[in-house]
Design an enzyme around this catalytic site. Structure first.
Site, PDB file in Angstrom:
ATOM      1  N   LYS A  64      51.120  21.290  80.395  1.00  0.00           N
ATOM      2  CA  LYS A  64      49.799  20.845  80.850  1.00  0.00           C
ATOM      3  C   LYS A  64      49.798  19.319  81.041  1.00  0.00           C
ATOM      4  O   LYS A  64      49.201  18.799  81.987  1.00  0.00           O
ATOM      5  CB  LYS A  64      48.705  21.246  79.852  1.00  0.00           C
ATOM      6  CG  LYS A  64      48.416  22.735  79.787  1.00  0.00           C
ATOM      7  CD  LYS A  64      47.851  23.325  81.072  1.00  0.00           C
ATOM      8  CE  LYS A  64      46.444  22.889  81.403  1.00  0.00           C
ATOM      9  NZ  LYS A  64      45.867  23.611  82.561  1.00  0.00           N
ATOM     10  N   ASP A  98      42.866  19.326  75.508  1.00  0.00           N
ATOM     11  CA  ASP A  98      43.035  18.198  74.576  1.00  0.00           C
ATOM     12  C   ASP A  98      44.422  18.194  73.933  1.00  0.00           C
ATOM     13  O   ASP A  98      44.817  17.204  73.315  1.00  0.00           O
ATOM     14  CB  ASP A  98      41.946  18.216  73.491  1.00  0.00           C
ATOM     15  CG  ASP A  98      41.933  19.475  72.628  1.00  0.00           C
ATOM     16  OD1 ASP A  98      42.754  20.384  72.868  1.00  0.00           O
ATOM     17  OD2 ASP A  98      41.094  19.548  71.704  1.00  0.00           O
TER      18      ASP A  98
END
Ligand code: NAD
Ligand code: DAU
Length: 357
Positions: A162, A133
């Site tokens: 990421k 997230d």
């Protein structure tokens, strides 16, 4: 069989152990065994014929081509990454290398392999990209939790690496049709987590009577999910998730860091009282904040709940109790991971003197 990358790390090893227990299909576990990879975690399956371990790097294209050709997996579940934000601040290079170049290399190897498949083998092949997230950036306290539609606003070198890997995975689906599914999960906790992350660090330090470092004012918020719930979500996403889609996974369980640390102290005082020294919360030590520290993460897990029927089984109270009990019951695992390299990290990050470690 399925190919799991990073299956000797925290979530990957929990996934491998759960997979073999729940599903039973053989697993090819490819891991470079960096400081975060630990074969001791996998000792119960090292002699299991359903578990094949290969030490190797996802940046090594020849190795990837070789294992794909030899084992012909029906799916790839990609965990391998550098995962710790503080380490990415001290040294971002490895994060760029593994998380971006490594994912690129793995996607390319998977594409070449998938292009060789035919019929149902080709149709049913899946590449599950396990992400975070943190790619969505930081929320204000009154912002709505992250949905899959939130724009990417990564703030740390880890989160940026990421985010880049998510974009590559997305592009390999859109451009080449590689059947990629991506999951973006919130903070995990549970057994076998390396004690550089907040919850295991707090457990092992509190148990040993060492300082409990809390960054800044301790009011940053994370959305905590028990690792077993994440592993179950990934099994469901792998079997039912739609290629090209992303699924947010989270506990809808927001806590401030100081609440987490105090709760761990209370649990330890109950499970392993230290009457001579007193309550563990005496050890809480506020330290310099993490540079660029994201204030709040929170996940809206409506899509995976409604579309795939997943919801967490563990409450934070039950999951944290299990976790603290697990660390108390596994002193050898804890002692073995607190090796010289771990002590070097504490010195770099916290400036702790040797007698504090
Ligand atoms: P971890 O750091 O505990 O484990 C990473 C594993 O990857 C280790 O076993 C390591 O040896 C291996 N690895 C590292 N570089 C490699 C390389 N170049 N080639 C092959 N193997 C390599 O990480 P984790 O916490 O288990 O996270 C796993 C994945 O889940 C990561 O992609 C991470 O971004 C993601 N994620 C983690 C969390 C969390 O809370 N821990 C939450 C959401 C998503
Ligand atoms: O949100 C998902 C992410 O959660 C994953 O993608 C990462 O791989 C994982 O490491 C985790 O990142 P965080 O930075 O949120 O986790 P960490 O355990 O490092 O820190 C949690 C919070 O606790 C964060 O606000 C920083 C704070 N903290 C952390 C440590 C290590 C402290 O206050 N003191 C500490 O000593």
């Amino acid at each position: 069989m399925i190919l799991v990358t990073g299956g000797a790390g925290f979530i990957g090893s929990n996934f491998v152990l759960d997979w073999l227990a729940e599903n039973g299909e053989p697993v090819l576990n490819l891991d470079a065994l960096t400081y975060a990879g630990n074969l001791e975690t996998l000792e119960t399956v090292m002699d299991d014929p359903r578990h094949v371990f290969v030490q190797g790097n996802i940046c090594d294209r020849n190795l990837l081509d070789g294992v794909l050709e030899k084992y012909r997996p029906r799916a790839i579940v990609h965990f391998a990454a550098e995962s710790h934000v503080d380490r990415s601040i001290h040294g971002p290079g490895e994060f760029i290398h593994t998380n971006i170049e490594g994912t690129f290399t793995l996607l390319e190897a998977a594409r070449a392999y998938w292009n060789m498949l035919e019929g149902t083998e080709r149709e049913s092949f899946r590449f599950l990209h396990v992400s975070t997230d943190e790619v969505y950036g930081s929320l204000q306290m009154d912002d709505a939790p992250f949905t899959e539609e939130n724009p990417y606003q990564p703030n740390s070198p880890y989160a940026a690496s990421k985010a880049a890997s998510d974009h590559l995975a997305r592009a390999w689906f859109h451009t080449y049709g590689l059947p990629v599914v991506t999951s973006n999960c919130s903070n995990n906790y549970g057994p076998f987590q390396f004690p550089e992350k907040l919850i295991p660090l707090t457990i092992v330090n509190a148990f040993a009577g060492k300082p409990l470092p809390v960054y800044g004012d301790g009011l940053n918020v994370r959305d905590w999910l028990y690792v077993g719930d994440h592993c179950r979500a990934l099994r469901i996403v792998l079997s039912q998730g739609r290629p090209g889609q992303t699924y947010n996974v989270g506990g809808e369980n927001e806590k401030t860091n100081i609440d987490i640390v105090r709760t761990v102290c209370t649990l330890l005082d109950e499970l392993w009282p230290d009457d001579a020294a007193g309550r563990r919360d005496r050890l809480i030590t506020f330290v310099t904040d993490r540079p660029g520290h994201d204030r709040r993460y929170a996940i809206n897990a409506k899509k995976i709940r409604q579309e795939l029927g997943w919801r967490p089984a563990e409450t934070f109270e039950s999951g944290l109790r299990k976790t603290v009990q697990w660390y108390l019951a596994h002193p050898r695992w804890v002692a073995d991971v607190q090796s010289g390299a771990y002590r070097d990290w504490l010195a770099v990050q916290y400036g702790m003197a040797n007698d504090m470690m």
